[in-house]
Scaffold this motif. Sequence first.
Motif, PDB file in Angstrom:
ATOM      1  N   MET A   1       0.801  -1.220   0.000  1.00 22.05           N
ATOM      2  CA  MET A   1       0.000   0.000   0.000  1.00 22.05           C
ATOM      3  C   MET A   1       0.832   1.267   0.000  1.00 22.05           C
ATOM      4  O   MET A   1       0.289   2.366  -0.129  1.00 22.05           O
ATOM      5  CB  MET A   1      -0.930   0.031   1.221  1.00 22.05           C
ATOM      6  N   ASN A   2       2.133   1.147   0.203  1.00 22.27           N
ATOM      7  CA  ASN A   2       2.935   2.348   0.360  1.00 22.27           C
ATOM      8  C   ASN A   2       4.242   2.243  -0.392  1.00 22.27           C
ATOM      9  O   ASN A   2       4.629   1.169  -0.857  1.00 22.27           O
ATOM     10  CB  ASN A   2       3.203   2.614   1.841  1.00 22.27           C
ATOM     11  N   ASP A   3       4.926   3.362  -0.504  1.00 24.02           N
ATOM     12  CA  ASP A   3       6.238   3.432  -1.144  1.00 24.02           C
ATOM     13  C   ASP A   3       7.193   4.131  -0.180  1.00 24.02           C
ATOM     14  O   ASP A   3       6.828   5.156   0.409  1.00 24.02           O
ATOM     15  CB  ASP A   3       6.170   4.259  -2.436  1.00 24.02           C
ATOM     16  N   PRO A   4       8.406   3.638  -0.027  1.00 26.03           N
ATOM     17  CA  PRO A   4       9.363   4.320   0.848  1.00 26.03           C
ATOM     18  C   PRO A   4       9.987   5.524   0.158  1.00 26.03           C
ATOM     19  O   PRO A   4       9.924   5.654  -1.071  1.00 26.03           O
ATOM     20  CB  PRO A   4      10.415   3.233   1.094  1.00 26.03           C
ATOM     21  N   GLY A   5      10.590   6.398   0.955  1.00 21.77           N
ATOM     22  CA  GLY A   5      11.321   7.498   0.353  1.00 21.77           C
ATOM     23  C   GLY A   5      12.521   6.985  -0.419  1.00 21.77           C
ATOM     24  O   GLY A   5      12.743   7.334  -1.579  1.00 21.77           O
ATOM     25  N   ILE A   6      13.295   6.118   0.229  1.00 18.35           N
ATOM     26  CA  ILE A   6      14.477   5.504  -0.367  1.00 18.35           C
ATOM     27  C   ILE A   6      14.363   4.006  -0.164  1.00 18.35           C
ATOM     28  O   ILE A   6      14.178   3.548   0.963  1.00 18.35           O
ATOM     29  CB  ILE A   6      15.771   6.032   0.285  1.00 18.35           C
ATOM     30  N   MET A   7      14.448   3.244  -1.217  1.00 19.87           N
ATOM     31  CA  MET A   7      14.337   1.791  -1.123  1.00 19.87           C
ATOM     32  C   MET A   7      15.731   1.189  -1.002  1.00 19.87           C
ATOM     33  O   MET A   7      16.629   1.525  -1.761  1.00 19.87           O
ATOM     34  CB  MET A   7      13.628   1.227  -2.353  1.00 19.87           C
TER      35      MET A   7
ATOM     36  N   LEU B   1      18.644  19.291  11.743  1.00 18.77           N
ATOM     37  CA  LEU B   1      18.961  18.280  12.755  1.00 18.77           C
ATOM     38  C   LEU B   1      19.639  18.903  13.962  1.00 18.77           C
ATOM     39  O   LEU B   1      20.406  19.863  13.845  1.00 18.77           O
ATOM     40  CB  LEU B   1      19.859  17.199  12.141  1.00 18.77           C
ATOM     41  N   LYS B   2      19.374  18.351  15.136  1.00 17.92           N
ATOM     42  CA  LYS B   2      19.961  18.874  16.361  1.00 17.92           C
ATOM     43  C   LYS B   2      21.465  18.660  16.405  1.00 17.92           C
ATOM     44  O   LYS B   2      22.205  19.465  16.969  1.00 17.92           O
ATOM     45  CB  LYS B   2      19.314  18.204  17.582  1.00 17.92           C
ATOM     46  N   ASP B   3      21.910  17.546  15.833  1.00 11.15           N
ATOM     47  CA  ASP B   3      23.323  17.201  15.821  1.00 11.15           C
ATOM     48  C   ASP B   3      23.697  16.710  14.428  1.00 11.15           C
ATOM     49  O   ASP B   3      22.831  16.271  13.663  1.00 11.15           O
ATOM     50  CB  ASP B   3      23.619  16.079  16.834  1.00 11.15           C
ATOM     51  N   PRO B   4      24.977  16.751  14.100  1.00  6.66           N
ATOM     52  CA  PRO B   4      25.392  16.158  12.823  1.00  6.66           C
ATOM     53  C   PRO B   4      24.996  14.683  12.765  1.00  6.66           C
ATOM     54  O   PRO B   4      25.207  13.937  13.734  1.00  6.66           O
ATOM     55  CB  PRO B   4      26.916  16.322  12.842  1.00  6.66           C
ATOM     56  N   SER B   5      24.409  14.268  11.663  1.00  2.00           N
ATOM     57  CA  SER B   5      23.982  12.874  11.530  1.00  2.00           C
ATOM     58  C   SER B   5      24.069  12.444  10.070  1.00  2.00           C
ATOM     59  O   SER B   5      23.080  12.467   9.333  1.00  2.00           O
ATOM     60  CB  SER B   5      22.548  12.690  12.047  1.00  2.00           C
ATOM     61  N   PRO B   6      25.260  12.038   9.632  1.00  2.00           N
ATOM     62  CA  PRO B   6      25.435  11.643   8.228  1.00  2.00           C
ATOM     63  C   PRO B   6      24.632  10.419   7.821  1.00  2.00           C
ATOM     64  O   PRO B   6      24.472  10.170   6.626  1.00  2.00           O
ATOM     65  CB  PRO B   6      26.944  11.341   8.150  1.00  2.00           C
ATOM     66  N   ILE B   7      24.131   9.644   8.789  1.00  2.00           N
ATOM     67  CA  ILE B   7      23.387   8.431   8.438  1.00  2.00           C
ATOM     68  C   ILE B   7      21.877   8.608   8.570  1.00  2.00           C
ATOM     69  O   ILE B   7      21.117   7.669   8.351  1.00  2.00           O
ATOM     70  CB  ILE B   7      23.839   7.234   9.305  1.00  2.00           C
ATOM     71  N   TRP B   8      21.422   9.817   8.896  1.00  2.00           N
ATOM     72  CA  TRP B   8      20.006  10.036   9.146  1.00  2.00           C
ATOM     73  C   TRP B   8      19.161   9.737   7.921  1.00  2.00           C
ATOM     74  O   TRP B   8      18.036   9.254   8.034  1.00  2.00           O
ATOM     75  CB  TRP B   8      19.784  11.480   9.601  1.00  2.00           C
ATOM     76  N   TRP B   9      19.688  10.013   6.737  1.00  2.00           N
ATOM     77  CA  TRP B   9      18.945   9.714   5.511  1.00  2.00           C
ATOM     78  C   TRP B   9      18.569   8.241   5.442  1.00  2.00           C
ATOM     79  O   TRP B   9      17.501   7.874   4.944  1.00  2.00           O
ATOM     80  CB  TRP B   9      19.785  10.085   4.277  1.00  2.00           C
ATOM     81  N   ASN B  10      19.460   7.392   5.956  1.00  4.16           N
ATOM     82  CA  ASN B  10      19.246   5.949   5.885  1.00  4.16           C
ATOM     83  C   ASN B  10      18.362   5.454   7.018  1.00  4.16           C
ATOM     84  O   ASN B  10      17.395   4.728   6.796  1.00  4.16           O
ATOM     85  CB  ASN B  10      20.599   5.241   5.918  1.00  4.16           C
ATOM     86  N   THR B  11      18.674   5.872   8.224  1.00  3.86           N
ATOM     87  CA  THR B  11      17.937   5.350   9.375  1.00  3.86           C
ATOM     88  C   THR B  11      16.482   5.789   9.387  1.00  3.86           C
ATOM     89  O   THR B  11      15.625   5.093   9.936  1.00  3.86           O
ATOM     90  CB  THR B  11      18.579   5.812  10.692  1.00  3.86           C
ATOM     91  N   THR B  12      16.174   6.932   8.784  1.00  3.21           N
ATOM     92  CA  THR B  12      14.854   7.532   8.976  1.00  3.21           C
ATOM     93  C   THR B  12      14.061   7.709   7.686  1.00  3.21           C
ATOM     94  O   THR B  12      12.836   7.727   7.714  1.00  3.21           O
ATOM     95  CB  THR B  12      15.021   8.895   9.688  1.00  3.21           C
ATOM     96  N   ILE B  13      14.738   7.804   6.539  1.00  2.00           N
ATOM     97  CA  ILE B  13      14.021   8.071   5.289  1.00  2.00           C
ATOM     98  C   ILE B  13      14.065   6.869   4.344  1.00  2.00           C
ATOM     99  O   ILE B  13      13.474   6.886   3.276  1.00  2.00           O
ATOM    100  CB  ILE B  13      14.595   9.332   4.610  1.00  2.00           C
ATOM    101  N   SER B  14      14.736   5.802   4.733  1.00  2.00           N
ATOM    102  CA  SER B  14      14.821   4.639   3.852  1.00  2.00           C
ATOM    103  C   SER B  14      13.904   3.520   4.332  1.00  2.00           C
ATOM    104  O   SER B  14      13.288   3.604   5.392  1.00  2.00           O
ATOM    105  CB  SER B  14      16.265   4.128   3.773  1.00  2.00           C
ATOM    106  N   SER B  15      13.863   2.452   3.547  1.00  2.00           N
ATOM    107  CA  SER B  15      13.023   1.296   3.878  1.00  2.00           C
ATOM    108  C   SER B  15      13.627   0.421   4.960  1.00  2.00           C
ATOM    109  O   SER B  15      13.058  -0.611   5.305  1.00  2.00           O
ATOM    110  CB  SER B  15      12.779   0.455   2.616  1.00  2.00           C
ATOM    111  N   ASN B  16      14.765   0.816   5.514  1.00  2.00           N
ATOM    112  CA  ASN B  16      15.372   0.059   6.619  1.00  2.00           C
ATOM    113  C   ASN B  16      14.680   0.399   7.934  1.00  2.00           C
ATOM    114  O   ASN B  16      15.298   0.906   8.873  1.00  2.00           O
ATOM    115  CB  ASN B  16      16.865   0.383   6.724  1.00  2.00           C
TER     116      ASN B  16
END
Length: 585
Positions: free
Chosen positions: A61-67, A153-168
């Motif tokens: 029913m849905n699509d992720p931001g990043i697969m 972001l409150k702090d630098p977070s180079p992995i935030w794109w993955n942890t929060t916007i991807s299908s993981n």
Amino acid sequence: PTAVPEKAKPEPAAAKGDVPRNKTLIMVVSEAGSGGRNPGFENFSMFLGWPSWHTGASVVMNDPGIMFNVLTGFYEGWTVESWKYNSTFDELTMKLKEDVKWSDGKPLNADDWVFMFNYLRDAAGKVGELAQIDVLKENGASKVDDWTVKFALKDPSPIWWNTTISSNHGVVEQMLREDVWGGKDIAEFSNYDPDKGWPLGTGPFVLASTAPEQTIYDRRDSWWASDIGFKPFPEIERVVVLPGREESEGLLMLARNEIDVSGQISVASVKSAIEQNPNVITFTGRSGAYGYIDWCPYVLGFNASDGIFADKDMRWAVNWAIDRNKLIDVAEMGAGSPALHPFVPKGKGRGGYSKEGWSAPFLDILDPIVESYGIDSSGHPDKLAKIMTDKGYSRNSDELWEKDGETIPFNFYLPEFWKHWGPPMAQQLRDGGFDASFDTSPGKQELMGAGEIPYVVCRGPSGVQGMDPWKMMDIYHTKHNLPTGDPGGGWGPDRWSNAEFDAITDEIAMLETTDPKMFELFERGMKIWIAEMPQIYFANLHVRTPNSNKYWTGWPSLDNPYAVDLPVQMEFLKTVIHLKATNAT
């Protein structure tokens, strides 16, 4: 909130009439209840726990931001066109695809993303499944234009794109719209109201009907991803999700081609299904491990902050009682693989069986640490005995460790679909001198979450490019701990706490995964973790959900690991749109 207009509602399933079997995908989802019934059949919020959005709805029913592909590390923007950080990694600008449409025809635009992320940021701490939403500043999502969003972001977070916007397991496995979710309590709202057309989604299927016995999704007349040539239009017209059931029943259904995807079943049942039905296929074909290595290795766990296992020596004693090789020989007929720590091999090896790829640097650091402690795949009764005798225990007439007239009870919980680990694990613990038994009763899961009973579950995500090692270390951070007795401890209620480990994990969160300093911190942190042994990893989780080639072909495989074949993972959407119909009737 404004109700969805009558004319914009998804077409009800009844209007489609009966769909032929050879155009229907039928799957048993072990996580969607048990005994053939789903108690959460009206729950279409991924934030209300299991069974929920993950049990079939999110993947169709849905699509992720990043697969993401957790087997190969490949990722691609799905509803997101591109994303870019500023030089300090505390601001992320994301460009959206302009053609994404909700199931009622409205565009998925920047307004939806801004509402959703600020809404979830306000909900931080109320529910699980929110990934790293707490890194986002208050009202940290803002609209640049209709198709561009900026995240502060409150702090630098180079992995935030993955942890929060991807299908993981990012929050974008379910997109939220203000006219549906606005003003709703995230901890209570089930997102189900068929009269209003809820749930809405952007994926190729809409909800047709739901009941304790089954939930049905029907294909939309069009799907934005196919309309623009981004992805193929699924040949499947209807998806039927059946709740988990007794393994023997699921095995019989698979043998009769009554289902196309089984729930998670044991190696013995997989072999039986293959013998009975030439159409049955697994990720490794009709032999081998019969599944792929998941990002979630098995652990034997306990409350590491309260009770007898708050003593790390007692946790080590249990570790020495476990013979991983023998355990796998019995539980998985030798088809599994041992785990000595939280991180699994992933990367260039097909299906995650190689120590090449992005996981190699972490394994190169971990292997010498593990070896220095003498941890291997065998049991060590001599080391177990030394710990116990040093603490004043002795074996009684039942060969159980006893002190001051008290033995050590060890009744552990494990889910029904992993019950094959129960007998050999309990036997090894009893042989080691612990008064062990196991229980798969659903009620025991709440005790596990409350930290009041030991357990066997899986713990992840591990082996995920762009997330390792921070995500796997962060699940042991003190910030996730709840008081003993609070059932919100979830699927891994270890409640372990170490301030130095927390500080190292927080520092890693601000570094890129290729930063040399990150590897130094990782080594320091994992030396602490292994010395403390908060949980005992004993085997990799080989996900075994056999498929049938009777009606559908093109399943993911060791030779073509384009996705996973586990319906609760967002990646299963790639499987759904990849499958091809046979000529069977």
